[in-house]
Design a protein around this motif. Structure first.
Motif, PDB file in Angstrom:
ATOM      1  N   LEU A   1       0.797  -1.226   0.000  1.00  0.00           N
ATOM      2  CA  LEU A   1       0.000   0.000   0.000  1.00  0.00           C
ATOM      3  C   LEU A   1       0.834   1.282   0.000  1.00  0.00           C
ATOM      4  N   GLN A   2       2.012   1.233   0.548  1.00  0.00           N
ATOM      5  CA  GLN A   2       2.829   2.446   0.651  1.00  0.00           C
ATOM      6  C   GLN A   2       4.200   2.227   0.006  1.00  0.00           C
ATOM      7  N   THR A   3       4.169   1.896  -1.274  1.00  0.00           N
ATOM      8  CA  THR A   3       5.412   1.621  -1.987  1.00  0.00           C
ATOM      9  C   THR A   3       6.288   2.854  -2.134  1.00  0.00           C
TER      10      THR A   3
ATOM     11  N   LEU B   1       0.316   9.355  -2.056  1.00  0.00           N
ATOM     12  CA  LEU B   1       0.949   8.436  -3.016  1.00  0.00           C
ATOM     13  C   LEU B   1       0.816   8.984  -4.430  1.00  0.00           C
ATOM     14  N   SER B   2      -0.337   9.516  -4.759  1.00  0.00           N
ATOM     15  CA  SER B   2      -0.545  10.105  -6.077  1.00  0.00           C
ATOM     16  C   SER B   2       0.446  11.243  -6.316  1.00  0.00           C
ATOM     17  N   GLU B   3       0.623  12.079  -5.304  1.00  0.00           N
ATOM     18  CA  GLU B   3       1.574  13.194  -5.402  1.00  0.00           C
ATOM     19  C   GLU B   3       3.001  12.673  -5.558  1.00  0.00           C
ATOM     20  N   PHE B   4       3.335  11.630  -4.817  1.00  0.00           N
ATOM     21  CA  PHE B   4       4.677  11.053  -4.893  1.00  0.00           C
ATOM     22  C   PHE B   4       4.939  10.507  -6.296  1.00  0.00           C
ATOM     23  N   ILE B   5       3.980   9.796  -6.845  1.00  0.00           N
ATOM     24  CA  ILE B   5       4.134   9.242  -8.195  1.00  0.00           C
ATOM     25  C   ILE B   5       4.315  10.366  -9.214  1.00  0.00           C
TER      26      ILE B   5
ATOM     27  N   ARG C   1       0.242   7.477 -17.834  1.00  0.00           N
ATOM     28  CA  ARG C   1      -0.224   8.545 -16.950  1.00  0.00           C
ATOM     29  C   ARG C   1      -0.422   8.016 -15.540  1.00  0.00           C
ATOM     30  N   GLU C   2      -0.461   8.951 -14.581  1.00  0.00           N
ATOM     31  CA  GLU C   2      -0.799   8.561 -13.221  1.00  0.00           C
ATOM     32  C   GLU C   2      -2.261   8.118 -13.244  1.00  0.00           C
TER      33      GLU C   2
END
Length: 191
Positions: free
Chosen positions: A51-53, A149-153, A175-176
């Motif tokens: 979940l938190q890769t 996570l979206s922001e990190f990606i 795309r994300e």
């Protein structure tokens, strides 16, 4: 007085907490199924690795401190990876001018799998398959990506694009995405 928007959680039999609500739920399911705290902790830890890769992964590290009330003993499972034997103290100086390059040479030998299996073997009551079931489900069926996570990606897009296998998972169709399908090492290990 500070008012929190978080719910107060109370329990009469057991409670589980983790850095992601689905990991806490995975731990709670194990407790409800009769597992002990170690079984639940391993379930939460493996779930977090899916979940938190952006923070951890199954091929990484999982240090643990375990206290057993029955015998009032503290046990440490280091869960820390080591460099392969071929990596001598001067390896990076000689080959890369003292820098650690991106790619496999940056990686230590994965220690998390051994740490989880050691904890289960020494203190658990359930099988690896049982405690990994929620993480396997998240990895194979996917889960909703949370904003951080979206922001990190998005921030690390170039890093993901650099490795085709990572781009395939984290940037589907270039795309994300709001749903990430993480076909992690867990699935491969269990099959």
């Amino acid at each position: 007085m500070t008012v929190s928007n978080r719910l107060t959680i109370l329990g009469t039999r057991h409670v589980a907490a983790a850095g992601h609500y689905l990991a806490a739920h995975a731990a709670f399911e194990i407790l409800e199924a009769g597992g002990n705290a170690i079984d639940a902790g391993v379930a939460a830890g493996i779930a977090i690795e899916v979940l938190q890769t952006d923070k951890v992964n199954f091929g990484g590290v999982a240090p643990q401190i375990i206290y057993t009330a029955k015998d009032k003993r503290v046990t440490c499972i280091d869960g820390l990876g080591v460099w392969p034997k071929a990596i001598t103290p001067d390896y990076f100086q000689k080959r890369h001018g003292g820098k650690i390059p991106p790619g496999v040479e940056r990686c230590v030998v994965p220690a998390a799998p051994d740490a989880w299996l050691t904890a289960l073997s020494n203190f658990g009551t359930m099988s690896f398959s049982d405690v990994a079931s929620a993480a396997i489900r998240f990895a194979s069926e996917g889960f909703a990506v949370y904003p951080l996570l979206s922001e990190f990606i998005a921030t690390h897009r170039k890093d993901y694009e650099r490795w085709p296998s990572s781009a395939k998972v984290f940037l589907p169709k270039g795309r994300e995405n709001n749903l990430v399908y993480l076909l992690a090492m867990l699935c491969l290990m269990v099959q």
